[in-house]
Design a protein around this motif. Structure first.
Motif, mmCIF file in Angstrom:
data_model
loop_
_atom_site.group_PDB
_atom_site.id
_atom_site.type_symbol
_atom_site.label_atom_id
_atom_site.label_comp_id
_atom_site.label_asym_id
_atom_site.label_seq_id
_atom_site.Cartn_x
_atom_site.Cartn_y
_atom_site.Cartn_z
ATOM 1 N N ALA A 68 0.844 -1.209 0.000
ATOM 2 C CA ALA A 68 0.000 0.000 0.000
ATOM 3 C C ALA A 68 0.876 1.254 0.000
ATOM 4 N N ASP A 97 -5.180 14.592 3.225
ATOM 5 C CA ASP A 97 -4.624 13.790 2.141
ATOM 6 C C ASP A 97 -5.335 12.441 2.178
ATOM 7 N N PRO A 98 -5.998 12.062 1.097
ATOM 8 C CA PRO A 98 -6.811 10.838 1.153
ATOM 9 C C PRO A 98 -6.004 9.563 1.435
ATOM 10 N N ARG A 99 -4.690 9.613 1.201
ATOM 11 C CA ARG A 99 -3.892 8.411 1.456
ATOM 12 C C ARG A 99 -3.716 8.138 2.944
ATOM 13 N N ARG A 137 -6.467 6.148 4.795
ATOM 14 C CA ARG A 137 -6.487 4.810 4.203
ATOM 15 C C ARG A 137 -5.331 3.956 4.724
ATOM 16 N N LEU A 138 -4.156 4.528 4.829
ATOM 17 C CA LEU A 138 -3.020 3.728 5.279
ATOM 18 C C LEU A 138 -3.140 3.404 6.769
ATOM 19 N N ALA A 186 2.286 1.678 -3.473
ATOM 20 C CA ALA A 186 1.260 2.223 -4.365
ATOM 21 C C ALA A 186 1.088 3.721 -4.148
ATOM 22 N N ALA A 187 1.137 4.118 -2.869
ATOM 23 C CA ALA A 187 0.941 5.539 -2.557
ATOM 24 C C ALA A 187 2.044 6.413 -3.136
ATOM 25 N N HIS A 236 3.184 10.372 -9.092
ATOM 26 C CA HIS A 236 2.398 11.563 -8.752
ATOM 27 C C HIS A 236 2.288 12.477 -9.955
ATOM 28 N N VAL A 278 -1.517 20.818 -1.880
ATOM 29 C CA VAL A 278 -2.769 20.595 -2.621
ATOM 30 C C VAL A 278 -3.879 20.090 -1.697
ATOM 31 N N HIS A 279 -3.571 19.055 -0.936
ATOM 32 C CA HIS A 279 -4.593 18.422 -0.095
ATOM 33 C C HIS A 279 -4.676 19.139 1.252
#
Lengths: 271, 271, 271, 271
Positions: free
Chosen positions: A58, A160-162, A165-166, A61-62, A66, A155-156
């Motif tokens: 994961a 940060d959506p990651r 999730r992590l 992948a993150a 970019h 930006v985020h």
């Protein structure tokens, strides 16, 4: 070594057998060990659990791609200029993986690691305990006018959506440890010190997760580079089919503006 | 592009979302896509099947680390010399991934691809048909005094253990295609042309398998480099714990022998 | 720039003219500007005097090649492995130009620069004045348990022959400035602090001289790399005629010793 | 070597002496050998004459910097991304020195060399003789649908100003040889074969001159890279004072356009 030999537990071969990390490469690795799992195994010389592998992949992948980062642009331009050398294009892109663009992962992991190493006594067992350490940590950074690695994103800004999730994946797999706990606490307490709320960024949470997986601190940047190697191959594959490097080059070259030389003056107090 | 934009299907982000290849990175990639699978997806912009991923990861495992190769030695020596830059040590090692040490994978894949592209009519459906093409191919190479890529190995003279294993995995997964079929036929027929039996080597079978997976020919070397990146991180991790680079350096430096300069004479017929 | 242009005083061309640093390349640079002089000019955008050029080229000579260093071995091994890419072999070698093997030049130049920047009032005009500053500097380094950059050499224990020579050339040309003066003073006073006499090494005096020439501190390492590029081309030229890289590779590979994997344990206080 | 030693005529040192190419580095090289002269000496192990050095340095000047080339952009972007590693920024830029942007020098030198090596009997002594060889050469290239290296330029369509200048310098110094003679003849005769007049470009004439200087064919690209190293340091020095890399990066990133993935289809006849 003093005896003139070079010890290694990595690849070895005899006429009829190849081993890797003591395992039979053909029989016990090929076809049964995934690539992320193998990369973890190579770096630690221990085979990760299924859960550790999932968190590790994961993270990869993150960090893989970019978009049009400097590293991606560099790989495309280098391939434009020297299409005879795929290795050169990939190596050039990786060389941008330094302190600014890919370094946050390592910086954050090391930072958390150092804070933990300095804790007296047992580590906390609840959020209140972690929050106390985090508060002290953020306060000290601010007093020293230093950033907290992993905090903030251009930006985020609202998250940060990651990151969530992590955290969730690590929790699911039961491998969330003290680095992630401290990082989460920093996310909770920093507003009361800094006076504003910043997101915990994806590169930072990746560093925390890699540290919790027990990977070597000195090589955290290496895993970001491994992830990016896959991303740069993707950039080259797209460049082959939808080339943009020449347009990028021309957009710079055609907009150059000749100016007169400006003799350099060294900036010493006495220079 | 003429409109001044740079199209890409790779990474993109908005304030609250990150996508990769059109998928939501946090929700649909992290935690559910393995690293080998992701690398394949990035290179082809299509998500591989489970079987394709297994073959692809078997190839990466076969190529990840071969012990103290020049690339491994280079990465260790560069880290010794510039420990401040992990990216430099990895990039330096990858730069050895050229025509000699990691190039066989690409050479073999391209060679098989070119032979197949030159076949008139339908491809064979049985071994006899493949053997006929292979016989013609090996004969032509011999007549041109060229090697057949993928044939022969300096250590595994009686057979490279990776080769039958990769054939078997590709068969199991139903993704063995014309490149592997032709490569197998070359293994069967070459002795009657060359007068001796050579092994089909592991680097070669990897090239055949990558070509059957439909990966871009121009980047076959890139996948070998991706595999090797994981291996070089393993080399660095071991170097950190059991350093050998300084001993290697000293073994060369202490055995240097000063000789007189030898003025270079250009080797032209008329030079 | 905000106006979408990219200003530069370096190379520019129109259909019938090429300029470099504002000069006509064909008429005013080719044939009349030496390569060392040009490199200086490019880095500072001012043309150096004859004396500055002589000192600069003496520095480049001092740093060009030191025999079988890690960088030289790396370039030779990379060429062995990827002979299709001379640029890759040179780039790999340069990547070893980091903090340990080529970094002393930059470290020493910056160190002296920082000391000078911290001096209150006018700089000294005689040896006694410099000695006082040097004494304070060496004492402070020792108290902080830090090395003094440029002091000591593992081979030239009784004196590095490059050091007095570079001092002499700089004196002859009238370009010896405060960095060299401070470095010389460190050479005089350090024994009374450290209790033993160490040589001022060649890499260090090169850094002092480059700083006195007014070159940018951030790029001092760059000049060491420029010098080394010439050296690495020499290494490749010799490798082509008297190859040793394969022997080096085999001396490592044939002396590898397989050991069992050693699972990594993170070294945290709480790990 | 079979005896376990590594012979070299390059750098060597004992406690009180350092030699380079058999000469005393401090006494006989520093202060008396220019940097271009030294680079030539290192590559050929013979010290060039004053005239050879002048031609060699004119070539290096011609190739040092061409403004915002891909190599320059790459070095600036890599430094933006990893400012901790000057060596990485320079190495990344050099990796673009491949077949397209810096390769013409080597291609042209080798091409002329190969033509000369294939001439039966003595080389011509007058223009008519050279024109005959050139005519045959250009005709053969056209028949094979191959370009003549060194012919044509996308900007300097009516003549590259470097070309007549380098011919003149080589003539003045008495070191113009058969490679330059053949190149000049190609300039005279190609219009009657190709039906239009193309300029002899600067990269090409540099290759011819380097070949006439007796430098190793395998390393002609290396000299272009040496020249470019000085240019890239100039690019970094300017970037430090007038940064443009971030604007270049943003001009690409802000103009990215997300498109849907396009699954790759291998382009084989049977794919």
């Amino acid at each position: 070594m003093a005896d003139g030999t070079y010890p290694t537990a990595l690849g070895a071969s005899s006429p009829d057998r190849i081993t890797l990390l003591g395992a039979d490469l053909a029989d016990d690795v090929m076809g049964s060990v995934g690539f992320g799992e193998l990369a973890f195994w190579l770096a630690t010389q221990r085979r990760p659990s299924r859960g550790e592998t999932r968190v590790f992949e994961a993270v990869l992948a993150a960090l893989a791609d970019h978009g049009f980062t400097p590293t991606a642009i560099v790989t495309r331009l280098t391939y434009l200029s020297a299409p005879d050398s795929v290795q050169g294009a990939l190596a050039a892109g990786l060389l941008g993986g330094g302190s600014r663009f890919l370094g946050v992962t390592e910086d954050c992991g090391r930072f958390l690691h150092d804070v933990l190493a300095g804790v007296d006594g047992a580590l906390p067992t609840d959020d209140a305990g972690w929050d106390a350490i985090a508060l002290e940590t953020v306060t000290a950074q601010r007093a020293a006018r230093r950033f907290v690695p992993g905090l903030g994103h251009h930006v985020h800004k609202d998250g940060d959506p990651r990151t969530p999730r992590l955290f969730a994946i690590a929790e699911e797999e039961g491998v969330a440890g003290p680095h992630l706990a401290l990082f989460a606490a920093i996310g909770r307490v920093h507003p009361q010190v800094l006076g504003r709320t910043l997101p915990l960024n994806g590169a930072g949470v990746c560093g925390a997760a890699l540290a919790d997986l027990g990977l070597p601190m000195e090589l955290l940047r290496g895993f970001a580079l491994l992830a990016r190697t896959a991303g740069l191959i993707g950039q080259l594959a797209e460049e082959l089919r939808r080339p943009v490097a020449n347009d990028i080059f021309l957009s710079v070259d055609l907009n150059n503006r000749s100016i007169a030389p400006e003799p350099y003056e060294p900036g010493s107090a006495h220079g």
